[in-house]
Design a protein around this motif. Structure first.
Motif, short mmCIF file in Angstrom:
data_model
loop_
_atom_site.label_atom_id
_atom_site.label_comp_id
_atom_site.label_asym_id
_atom_site.label_seq_id
_atom_site.Cartn_x
_atom_site.Cartn_y
_atom_site.Cartn_z
N SER A 33 0.85 -1.18 0.00
CA SER A 33 0.00 0.00 0.00
C SER A 33 0.89 1.24 0.00
O SER A 33 1.80 1.35 0.82
CB SER A 33 -0.88 0.01 1.26
OG SER A 33 -1.49 1.27 1.43
N GLN A 71 -2.31 4.25 1.23
CA GLN A 71 -3.69 3.79 1.08
C GLN A 71 -4.36 4.31 -0.20
O GLN A 71 -5.55 4.22 -0.36
CB GLN A 71 -4.53 4.19 2.29
CG GLN A 71 -4.06 3.55 3.58
CD GLN A 71 -4.90 3.99 4.74
OE1 GLN A 71 -5.03 5.18 5.03
NE2 GLN A 71 -5.52 3.02 5.39
N ARG A 116 -6.96 -2.59 2.68
CA ARG A 116 -5.90 -1.69 3.17
C ARG A 116 -5.91 -0.35 2.43
O ARG A 116 -5.19 0.57 2.82
CB ARG A 116 -4.53 -2.35 3.00
CG ARG A 116 -4.36 -3.62 3.83
CD ARG A 116 -2.98 -4.21 3.66
NE ARG A 116 -2.02 -3.31 4.30
CZ ARG A 116 -0.78 -3.10 3.86
NH1 ARG A 116 -0.34 -3.74 2.79
NH2 ARG A 116 0.02 -2.27 4.49
N LEU A 117 -6.69 -0.24 1.35
CA LEU A 117 -6.70 0.96 0.51
C LEU A 117 -8.00 1.73 0.66
O LEU A 117 -9.01 1.18 1.09
CB LEU A 117 -6.52 0.57 -0.96
CG LEU A 117 -5.26 -0.20 -1.32
CD1 LEU A 117 -5.32 -0.66 -2.78
CD2 LEU A 117 -4.02 0.63 -1.06
N HIS A 118 -7.98 3.00 0.27
CA HIS A 118 -9.22 3.78 0.20
C HIS A 118 -10.12 3.18 -0.87
O HIS A 118 -9.64 2.59 -1.84
CB HIS A 118 -8.92 5.24 -0.16
CG HIS A 118 -8.12 5.98 0.86
ND1 HIS A 118 -8.48 6.08 2.18
CD2 HIS A 118 -6.95 6.65 0.74
CE1 HIS A 118 -7.58 6.79 2.84
NE2 HIS A 118 -6.63 7.14 1.99
N SER A 124 -9.44 2.73 -4.89
CA SER A 124 -8.02 2.91 -5.21
C SER A 124 -7.57 1.90 -6.26
O SER A 124 -8.08 0.79 -6.33
CB SER A 124 -7.15 2.74 -3.96
OG SER A 124 -7.38 3.78 -3.05
#
Length: 170
Positions: free
Chosen positions: A63, A66, A100-102, A105
């Motif tokens: 990541s 994020q 784990r990301l927005h 993404s």
């Protein structure tokens, strides 16, 4: 051997080093000190399957703040291939990285030709193809892969691209 026999665990530096060693044995070209840089980029981005407390497969899900993710260094020990372990691990890693990301993404990866249909089933699209070359006196073909993305489209204008170099563990 049943699916519940495999334990997904976050890898420590030693586990990452094992994946890098396996990759080198397979003929991939990880740099001698690359894993140190990879670790510093995202120490929470390495997971593996363990069977009887031994690492049997693993990969990276990095990541970047994020906002962008990269999947790479995906490898299964040869004696555990063709058992569905890689497929299960790949989807678990993809789903963990999405969490784990927005939302929305982009996730990138380099997909070798033989695996591209599998990665496409997992939501990735080919953005462009490239050939990996090794220079020793003159360029020598190593293998072909494609940069693939999942999420919002980020296909570059290939007419405006001179060259592409990646750091992201692809």
């Amino acid at each position: 051997m049943k699916a519940e026999d495999f334990k997904l665990k976050k890898l420590d530096k030693e586990g990452l080093n094992t994946l890098v060693d396996w990759a080198a044995t397979e003929g991939w070209n990880p740099g001698k000190y690359d894993f140190e840089v990879f670790w510093e980029t995202d120490p929470d981005g390495y997971y593996g399957f363990f069977y009887e407390d031994k690492l049997i497969a693993g990969g990276a899900i990095i990541s970047y703040n994020q906002e962008y993710g990269i999947m790479g260094l995906f490898i299964v020990r040869p004696d555990f291939r063709e058992k569905g372990i890689g497929k299960k691990l790949w989807y678990l890693r993809r789903d963990l990285l999405i969490k784990r990301l927005h939302d929305g993404s982009l996730i990138g990866m380099d997909g070798v030709v033989a695996m591209q249909p599998f990665y496409e089933k997992g939501g990735f699209e080919i953005a462009f193809r490239d050939e990996r070359l090794v220079e020793k006196y003159k360029a020598q073909y190593v293998f072909e892969c494609a940069r693939m993305y999942c999420g919002k489209s980020q296909k570059p204008d290939m007419q405006a691209v001179y060259g592409i170099s990646t750091f992201e563990l692809g």
